[in-house]
Design an enzyme around this catalytic site. Structure first.
Site, short mmCIF file in Angstrom:
data_model
loop_
_atom_site.label_atom_id
_atom_site.label_comp_id
_atom_site.label_asym_id
_atom_site.label_seq_id
_atom_site.Cartn_x
_atom_site.Cartn_y
_atom_site.Cartn_z
N GLU A 182 0.82 -1.23 0.00
CA GLU A 182 0.00 0.00 0.00
C GLU A 182 0.85 1.27 0.00
O GLU A 182 0.57 2.21 0.76
CB GLU A 182 -0.99 -0.01 1.18
CG GLU A 182 -2.00 -1.14 1.07
CD GLU A 182 -3.09 -1.13 2.13
OE1 GLU A 182 -3.08 -0.27 3.04
OE2 GLU A 182 -3.97 -2.04 2.06
N GLU A 311 -4.93 -8.74 0.17
CA GLU A 311 -5.71 -8.40 1.37
C GLU A 311 -7.17 -8.29 0.95
O GLU A 311 -7.51 -7.45 0.11
CB GLU A 311 -5.25 -7.09 2.00
CG GLU A 311 -3.92 -7.21 2.71
CD GLU A 311 -3.53 -5.97 3.49
OE1 GLU A 311 -4.41 -5.26 3.99
OE2 GLU A 311 -2.31 -5.72 3.57
O1 AHR Z 1 -4.80 -5.88 7.32
C1 AHR Z 1 -4.76 -4.69 8.05
C2 AHR Z 1 -4.10 -3.55 7.30
O2 AHR Z 1 -4.91 -3.14 6.25
C3 AHR Z 1 -2.79 -3.87 6.63
O3 AHR Z 1 -1.71 -3.74 7.48
C4 AHR Z 1 -2.71 -2.85 5.54
O4 AHR Z 1 -1.96 -3.27 4.45
C5 AHR Z 1 -4.15 -2.54 5.22
O5 AHR Z 1 -4.39 -1.18 5.16
#
Ligand code: AHR
Length: 508
Positions: A182, A311
């Site tokens: 990210e 994610e």
């Molecule tokens: O999964 C929780 C968080 O969400 C992670 O650390 C990040 O990559 C995302 O914003």
């Protein structure tokens, strides 16, 4: 791939299943996990030394058993946002020499008691593959190269020898490496512009592949439908300007493109249909991959980059803030949303090379540890059924059903993609079984459905449901689980309100 025909309430719903029309091979890695140094995911989650439930390594045995039951093929580590200030060197070598550091992603302290060798060991015990995310925040390319050498090199060189000195002779051969996490986000230490990231990622990719050409490198995308995604793909999915290959080389520097989406709404139907946005995101990201390849004249001999949805889950960060450990309490509505998420990965199997539920233990997770055991949240149950049975090949489906027509979250879903009450996908497994997954997201209506193409007199039935869409498993009772039965395959099948059903039969 499934096509959808909308009908009115009261008309007869049907699902046409075509087991001989295989659409795409499903990559087992869509059932990937994710463990971050965040909240109670590592410490108190997978690693809990001193707890009677842990083994001699301090690994929670009940958690290991759950990972094995889910058959998780790959686990991402060490973050997440945590990566952006993590120095892997702090977490190797004798424990007494490892420094404690301020942790800036979630505002805590990282003791470094658990690091690379512990994670690799844990992966070996679980029987899963590690996937490492590099620090492109405060981290340098030299540190990243050192980490890769430490994990993968069998040469007589500094970091490979450091690994040997730390007790591990053989390389770990970590296949999957991500170029940051990210990096576009305002919450990142060293947030980058897309121009800065693309330039840096390309140079890092070149160096990492010079050191180990066998690795699979994952570019940091955003949602799959942003100018960041377009730009970084265009700048990094290139061919033959990096001097590493010839026209006959079959690999490119970038092998996959990562995207992240979390869905959530406090209202049931917007919540359960929200993952349709993620499905559309996969299609949009896949088009951007094609566009980059076309514009950069990447030869078709170079395998098409797939999406790494590393994610995904239901998460409302206001409800369960990251700084407080993001311990979401999942409802039946969330379990149905997770079923819709997983249906999307099955339907879009052609484009998805990996997906990692975020996260695997305690933090926005299907699995919660207590001092004396495990709680399997509502979302665990559809995930388990998918992971057990929805492998092999995606097959063609046509679904005729009524459609939810109210507000969606995000709102753009309404104009872009349908939101049927019956959200379906189907597979044919290598064992010759046909598997049909159906989430009936309607809160009140059961649907009696003609199943065209089902030819069997014995159908295994697995249903995940509960009294209402708000029930959870976190108040001391397991209100949502799997009910197993069988059906003779005759007539129509009734998919009950607010339920997820998996039907499974031997192909004729
Ligand atoms: O999964 C929780 C968080 O969400 C992670 O650390 C990040 O990559 C995302 O914003």
């Amino acid at each position: 791939m499934a096509t959808f025909t909308r009908i009115e309430e009261g008309e007869t719903s049907s699902i046409s299943i075509h087991p001989s029309n295989k659409i795409a091979k499903i990559d087992d890695n869509i059932y990937g996990g994710f463990t971050e140094h965040m909240g109670r995911c590592i410490y108190g989650g997978i690693y809990d030394p001193g707890n009677p439930l842990s083994d001699e390594n301090g690994f929670r045995k009940d958690v290991i058993d759950a990972f094995k039951e889910l058959n998780v093929p790959v686990v991402r580590y060490p973050g997440g946002n945590f990566c952006a200030t993590y120095n892997w060197l702090d977490g190797v070598g004798p424990r007494e020499n490892r420094p404690s550091r301020p942790e800036l992603a979630w505002i805590g302290t990282e003791t470094n008691e658990f690091g690379t060798d512990e994670f690799m060991k844990w992966c070996e015990v679980v029987g899963t593959e590690p996937y490492i995310c590099l620090n492109m925040g405060t981290g340098t390319l030299a540190e990243a190269l050192g980490w890769l050498e430490y994990c993968n090199s069998d040469r007589n060189t500094y970091y490979a020898n450091m690994r040997r000195k730390n007790g591990r002779e053989k390389p770990y051969n970590v296949k999957y490496w991500a170029l940051g996490n990210e990096c576009w986000g305002a919450w990142q230490v060293e947030q980058m512009t897309k121009e800065d990231y693309a330039k840096k990622a390309y140079q890092w990719a070149k160096a990492l592949k010079l050191l180990d050409p066998s690795i699979t490198l994952i570019l940091c995308g955003e949602t799959g439908f942003s100018s960041w995604d377009y730009y970084v793909l265009k700048e990094c999915v290139k061919w033959d300007v990096h001097g590493l290959g010839t026209e006959s080389t079959t690999k490119s520097l970038i092998d996959m493109h990562s995207i992240h989406i979390y869905t959530a709404s406090n209202e049931h139907l917007p919540n359960a249909t929200a993952p349709r946005a993620a499905e559309h995101a996969i299609k949009m990201a896949s088009s951007l991959i094609d566009l980059a390849r076309i514009e950069n004249k990447v030869p078709e001999t170079v395998p098409r980059q797939k999406i790494c949805f590393d994610e995904w889950n239901v998460w409302d960060p206001i409800r369960a803030p990251g700084e407080e450990g993001a311990e979401e309490k999942y409802t039946l509505s969330d379990a149905l949303a997770v079923a819709v998420w997983l249906n999307a990965f099955i339907r879009q199997a052609k484009d998805v090379g990996m997906a990692n539920i975020a996260q695997s233990v305690n933090v926005i997770s299907p699995l919660m540890t207590t001092k004396d055991g495990l709680v399997k949240q509502t979302i665990w149950w559809p995930l388990l059924l998918f992971s057990k049975y929805m492998r092999g090949h995606t097959i063609a489906l046509n679904v005729k059903a009524p459609e939810y027509g109210g507000q969606t979250k995000p709102r753009w879903i309404r104009a872009a993609i349908e939101t049927p009450y019956l959200d379906c996908s189907a597979t044919v497994g290598d064992d010759g079984f046909v598997n049909l997954a159906v989430a009936n997201v309607h809160e009140e209506n059961d649907y009696e459905v003609a199943l065209d193409g089902l030819q069997a007199d014995k159908v295994e039935v697995y249903v995940v449901s509960g009294d209402n869409v708000s029930v959870t498993n976190t108040d001391g009772a397991q209100k949502v689980g799997i009910k197993e039965s069988s059906w003779d395959g005759k007539g129509k099948y009734t998919f009950g309100k607010h339920s997820f059903t998996l039907l499974r039969w031997k192909r004729a």
